[in-house]
Design a protein around this motif. Structure first.
Motif, PDB file in Angstrom:
ATOM      1  N   ASN A  33       0.717  -1.277   0.000  1.00 18.70           N
ATOM      2  CA  ASN A  33       0.000   0.000   0.000  1.00 18.70           C
ATOM      3  C   ASN A  33       0.747   1.330   0.000  1.00 18.70           C
ATOM      4  O   ASN A  33       1.930   1.384  -0.192  1.00 18.70           O
ATOM      5  N   THR A  34       0.000   2.444   0.269  1.00 19.64           N
ATOM      6  CA  THR A  34       0.541   3.794   0.247  1.00 19.64           C
ATOM      7  C   THR A  34       0.209   4.522   1.538  1.00 19.64           C
ATOM      8  O   THR A  34      -0.407   3.956   2.426  1.00 19.64           O
ATOM      9  N   GLU A  35       0.572   5.801   1.645  1.00 23.45           N
ATOM     10  CA  GLU A  35       0.396   6.523   2.894  1.00 23.45           C
ATOM     11  C   GLU A  35      -0.893   7.346   2.930  1.00 23.45           C
ATOM     12  O   GLU A  35      -1.326   7.891   1.950  1.00 23.45           O
ATOM     13  N   THR A  36      -1.480   7.446   4.118  1.00 27.74           N
ATOM     14  CA  THR A  36      -2.627   8.319   4.326  1.00 27.74           C
ATOM     15  C   THR A  36      -2.563   8.831   5.757  1.00 27.74           C
ATOM     16  O   THR A  36      -1.906   8.239   6.610  1.00 27.74           O
ATOM     17  N   ASP A  37      -3.210   9.949   6.040  1.00 24.66           N
ATOM     18  CA  ASP A  37      -3.188  10.515   7.386  1.00 24.66           C
ATOM     19  C   ASP A  37      -4.188   9.784   8.267  1.00 24.66           C
ATOM     20  O   ASP A  37      -5.367   9.685   7.955  1.00 24.66           O
ATOM     21  N   LEU A  38      -3.720   9.276   9.408  1.00 21.75           N
ATOM     22  CA  LEU A  38      -4.571   8.584  10.369  1.00 21.75           C
ATOM     23  C   LEU A  38      -4.415   9.260  11.724  1.00 21.75           C
ATOM     24  O   LEU A  38      -3.361   9.834  12.023  1.00 21.75           O
ATOM     25  N   PRO A  39      -5.432   9.208  12.564  1.00 23.97           N
ATOM     26  CA  PRO A  39      -5.297   9.793  13.901  1.00 23.97           C
ATOM     27  C   PRO A  39      -4.111   9.198  14.639  1.00 23.97           C
ATOM     28  O   PRO A  39      -3.891   7.997  14.620  1.00 23.97           O
ATOM     29  N   ALA A  40      -3.324  10.038  15.295  1.00 24.52           N
ATOM     30  CA  ALA A  40      -2.088   9.580  15.925  1.00 24.52           C
ATOM     31  C   ALA A  40      -2.359   8.562  17.018  1.00 24.52           C
ATOM     32  O   ALA A  40      -1.515   7.712  17.302  1.00 24.52           O
ATOM     33  N   ASP A  41      -3.516   8.633  17.685  1.00 30.30           N
ATOM     34  CA  ASP A  41      -3.806   7.736  18.791  1.00 30.30           C
ATOM     35  C   ASP A  41      -4.630   6.526  18.354  1.00 30.30           C
ATOM     36  O   ASP A  41      -5.135   5.778  19.185  1.00 30.30           O
ATOM     37  N   ASP A  42      -4.792   6.319  17.069  1.00 35.30           N
ATOM     38  CA  ASP A  42      -5.632   5.244  16.551  1.00 35.30           C
ATOM     39  C   ASP A  42      -4.765   4.023  16.286  1.00 35.30           C
ATOM     40  O   ASP A  42      -4.070   3.948  15.271  1.00 35.30           O
ATOM     41  N   SER A  43      -4.774   3.053  17.191  1.00 33.31           N
ATOM     42  CA  SER A  43      -3.883   1.907  17.086  1.00 33.31           C
ATOM     43  C   SER A  43      -4.405   0.896  16.088  1.00 33.31           C
ATOM     44  O   SER A  43      -5.575   0.912  15.687  1.00 33.31           O
ATOM     45  N   LEU A  44      -3.520  -0.011  15.687  1.00 38.24           N
ATOM     46  CA  LEU A  44      -3.908  -1.083  14.777  1.00 38.24           C
ATOM     47  C   LEU A  44      -4.968  -1.969  15.411  1.00 38.24           C
ATOM     48  O   LEU A  44      -5.962  -2.346  14.769  1.00 38.24           O
ATOM     49  N   VAL A  45      -4.797  -2.313  16.680  1.00 41.64           N
ATOM     50  CA  VAL A  45      -5.816  -3.099  17.375  1.00 41.64           C
ATOM     51  C   VAL A  45      -7.112  -2.304  17.485  1.00 41.64           C
ATOM     52  O   VAL A  45      -8.207  -2.869  17.456  1.00 41.64           O
ATOM     53  N   GLY A  46      -7.000  -0.972  17.573  1.00 44.97           N
ATOM     54  CA  GLY A  46      -8.194  -0.142  17.574  1.00 44.97           C
ATOM     55  C   GLY A  46      -9.018  -0.316  16.310  1.00 44.97           C
ATOM     56  O   GLY A  46     -10.253  -0.238  16.341  1.00 44.97           O
ATOM     57  N   LEU A  47      -8.355  -0.579  15.178  1.00 49.49           N
ATOM     58  CA  LEU A  47      -9.076  -0.833  13.938  1.00 49.49           C
ATOM     59  C   LEU A  47      -9.893  -2.118  14.045  1.00 49.49           C
ATOM     60  O   LEU A  47     -11.030  -2.184  13.578  1.00 49.49           O
ATOM     61  N   VAL A  48      -9.325  -3.138  14.673  1.00 49.27           N
ATOM     62  CA  VAL A  48     -10.061  -4.382  14.904  1.00 49.27           C
ATOM     63  C   VAL A  48     -11.319  -4.102  15.718  1.00 49.27           C
ATOM     64  O   VAL A  48     -12.389  -4.677  15.465  1.00 49.27           O
ATOM     65  N   ARG A  49     -11.216  -3.198  16.667  1.00 52.18           N
ATOM     66  CA  ARG A  49     -12.342  -2.905  17.560  1.00 52.18           C
ATOM     67  C   ARG A  49     -13.508  -2.211  16.853  1.00 52.18           C
ATOM     68  O   ARG A  49     -14.575  -2.064  17.437  1.00 52.18           O
ATOM     69  N   THR A  50     -13.310  -1.772  15.622  1.00 47.86           N
ATOM     70  CA  THR A  50     -14.412  -1.146  14.885  1.00 47.86           C
ATOM     71  C   THR A  50     -15.255  -2.166  14.131  1.00 47.86           C
ATOM     72  O   THR A  50     -16.306  -1.812  13.579  1.00 47.86           O
ATOM     73  N   LEU A  51     -14.840  -3.433  14.081  1.00 49.70           N
ATOM     74  CA  LEU A  51     -15.515  -4.423  13.244  1.00 49.70           C
ATOM     75  C   LEU A  51     -16.866  -4.841  13.829  1.00 49.70           C
ATOM     76  O   LEU A  51     -17.022  -4.938  15.047  1.00 49.70           O
ATOM     77  N   PRO A  52     -17.830  -5.140  12.954  1.00 47.47           N
ATOM     78  CA  PRO A  52     -19.139  -5.592  13.428  1.00 47.47           C
ATOM     79  C   PRO A  52     -19.156  -7.090  13.700  1.00 47.47           C
ATOM     80  O   PRO A  52     -18.340  -7.853  13.167  1.00 47.47           O
ATOM     81  N   GLU A  53     -20.102  -7.522  14.498  1.00 48.08           N
ATOM     82  CA  GLU A  53     -20.294  -8.935  14.803  1.00 48.08           C
ATOM     83  C   GLU A  53     -20.836  -9.671  13.581  1.00 48.08           C
ATOM     84  O   GLU A  53     -21.667  -9.137  12.835  1.00 48.08           O
ATOM     85  N   LEU A  54     -20.372 -10.906  13.380  1.00 38.91           N
ATOM     86  CA  LEU A  54     -20.881 -11.743  12.303  1.00 38.91           C
ATOM     87  C   LEU A  54     -22.051 -12.588  12.810  1.00 38.91           C
ATOM     88  O   LEU A  54     -22.074 -12.986  13.976  1.00 38.91           O
ATOM     89  N   PRO A  55     -23.012 -12.916  11.957  1.00 38.03           N
ATOM     90  CA  PRO A  55     -24.150 -13.737  12.396  1.00 38.03           C
ATOM     91  C   PRO A  55     -23.726 -15.153  12.780  1.00 38.03           C
ATOM     92  O   PRO A  55     -22.979 -15.799  12.035  1.00 38.03           O
ATOM     93  N   ASP A  56     -24.182 -15.617  13.924  1.00 35.92           N
ATOM     94  CA  ASP A  56     -24.007 -17.015  14.336  1.00 35.92           C
ATOM     95  C   ASP A  56     -22.573 -17.507  14.185  1.00 35.92           C
ATOM     96  O   ASP A  56     -22.329 -18.621  13.716  1.00 35.92           O
ATOM     97  N   ALA A  57     -21.606 -16.672  14.571  1.00 32.96           N
ATOM     98  CA  ALA A  57     -20.201 -17.028  14.373  1.00 32.96           C
ATOM     99  C   ALA A  57     -19.611 -17.590  15.662  1.00 32.96           C
ATOM    100  O   ALA A  57     -18.987 -16.870  16.446  1.00 32.96           O
ATOM    101  N   ASP A  58     -19.818 -18.889  15.900  1.00 27.55           N
ATOM    102  CA  ASP A  58     -19.206 -19.527  17.065  1.00 27.55           C
ATOM    103  C   ASP A  58     -17.685 -19.593  16.909  1.00 27.55           C
ATOM    104  O   ASP A  58     -16.954 -19.531  17.885  1.00 27.55           O
ATOM    105  N   THR A  59     -17.237 -19.763  15.684  1.00 23.26           N
ATOM    106  CA  THR A  59     -15.805 -19.742  15.401  1.00 23.26           C
ATOM    107  C   THR A  59     -15.532 -18.613  14.415  1.00 23.26           C
ATOM    108  O   THR A  59     -16.358 -18.326  13.539  1.00 23.26           O
ATOM    109  N   LEU A  60     -14.391 -17.971  14.554  1.00 21.98           N
ATOM    110  CA  LEU A  60     -14.043 -16.889  13.646  1.00 21.98           C
ATOM    111  C   LEU A  60     -12.538 -16.659  13.665  1.00 21.98           C
ATOM    112  O   LEU A  60     -11.838 -17.084  14.586  1.00 21.98           O
ATOM    113  N   THR A  61     -12.067 -15.979  12.630  1.00 17.81           N
ATOM    114  CA  THR A  61     -10.655 -15.614  12.522  1.00 17.81           C
ATOM    115  C   THR A  61     -10.545 -14.133  12.210  1.00 17.81           C
ATOM    116  O   THR A  61     -11.226 -13.623  11.319  1.00 17.81           O
ATOM    117  N   ILE A  62      -9.695 -13.441  12.956  1.00 10.27           N
ATOM    118  CA  ILE A  62      -9.442 -12.013  12.760  1.00 10.27           C
ATOM    119  C   ILE A  62      -7.993 -11.853  12.330  1.00 10.27           C
ATOM    120  O   ILE A  62      -7.092 -12.444  12.937  1.00 10.27           O
TER     121      ILE A  62
END
Length: 347
Positions: A33-62
């Motif tokens: 990829n390439t560069e873009t401006d992101l909030p300085a305090d926005d961590s990579l794990v923070g991006l994971v925390r924005t994801l929505p729940e999947l239907p009936d997902a007893d097992t999942l991979t992130i």
């Protein structure tokens, strides 16, 4: 140090479908990829925390990663737009001593030489992505790709959106083998939406909207503890897996990678049913990685080096390094295929 090797698209696809794998056999898979401006305090794990729940997902991979940070860690250049050789070099940089690369499924086309086709179809590519996070439980999946892409790129590639959603393929969750493309290798439908810093690509409109709104409904208490422990090392890449094993074994687990000087370091986090179960498992987890063997028969002590092992609430945290020819990618392969072998909590 120049580093080569990677987690293969084929391996990940097989394991996501529910099959096991040999933890000592890494393969290849694409990305960049390439560069873009992101909030300085926005961590990579923070991006994971924005994801929505999947239907009936007893097992999942992130899966999650920062493309430029991985390139820096692995001693390769960040690929530039349309440069297939640099894309391939980046994608081959994480399977020996490097930070492992596990990509969102929508970007793991079988033939890297078709990546330009994928960009032409989606308006999004690894060249335009700065960082990514995806949750998958086939047939459901949703990826968020921060980067230098948005409404204009999606509209140019796909056409005008319908109420903020760009649609590719037919009915949601259906496949059409007569409509296979670089971006949709099974002819599956995709729905796209813009997010604050990029694009969401999902199997359904509902998931695309959830990712666009950053609703974070994916993160329950168990996953929250795993992500919090992983975030503490300021990772550049990682993976989390939820499985249904029963008993007192760890069911929500994660591994993340960072760099300390020239050294790749990792944190493995194992989520047990409760605080007491995690505390009771610490000694067995330490013994497992120092005294036991992997499923291939190799001593874990030959494959990785254990640092601190401790309980933190209901998770056991294992800090690891990989001196010599030890391979960080083995943690990814273990979590994708062999979690049933991890120590149970004592009764």
């Amino acid at each position: 140090m120049t580093r080569r090797g990677i987690v293969s698209v084929a391996l990940l696809s097989v394991l996501l479908a529910g099959c096991g794998g040999d933890p000592d056999d890494p393969d290849p898979g694409p990305s960049e990829n390439t560069e873009t401006d992101l909030p300085a305090d926005d961590s990579l794990v923070g991006l994971v925390r924005t994801l929505p729940e999947l239907p009936d997902a007893d097992t999942l991979t992130i899966t999650f990663g920062d493309v430029e940070a991985i390139a820096d860690a692995n001693g390769v250049d960040t690929p530039t737009d349309g440069d297939l050789p640099s894309l391939l070099d980046w994608s081959l940089s994480g399977g020996t001593e490097g930070v492992p690369i596990v990509l969102p499924g929508v970007l793991q086309e079988v033939n890297l030489n078709r990546h330009q086709e994928l960009e032409d179809e989606l308006g999004v590519s690894l060249w335009s992505t700065t960082r990514y996070a995806e949750v998958a439980a086939p047939p459901y999946r949703v990826a968020v790709l921060d980067g230098d892409h948005g409404e204009s790129e999606l509209t140019e590639a796909i056409g005008e959106p319908d109420d903020g959603i760009w649609a590719l393929g037919g009915e949601e969750l259906e496949v059409d083998l007569q409509d296979r493309t670089a971006a949709r290798p099974l002819g599956e439908a995709l729905r796209l939406a813009t997010t604050e810093n990029g694009v969401a690509i999902a199997a359904t409109e509902e998931l695309a909207r959830g990712a666009a709104d950053a609703d974070g409904s994916l993160v329950d208490d168990d996953l929250d503890q795993v992500l919090t422990a992983l975030d503490d090392i300021d990772p550049v890449a990682g993976i989390a897996v939820r499985t249904v094993l029963g008993g007192a074994g760890p069911s929500t687990n994660g591994a993340a990678y960072a760099v300390d000087g020239d050294e790749v370091v990792a944190r493995l986090v194992l989520g047990y049913p409760g605080d007491e179960e995690a505390e009771s498992a610490v000694a067995d987890v330490e013994a497992y990685f120092t005294d036991d063997t992997s499923l291939s028969g190799q001593p874990w002590s030959d494959l990785l080096t254990v640092g601190d092992v401790s309980a933190d609430g209901s998770v056991v945290v294992v800090d690891l390094t990989f001196p010599g020819e030890q391979r960080p990618v083995l943690l990814v392969q273990m979590l994708l295929g062999n979690v049933q072998d991890l120590p149970q909590a004592r009764a």
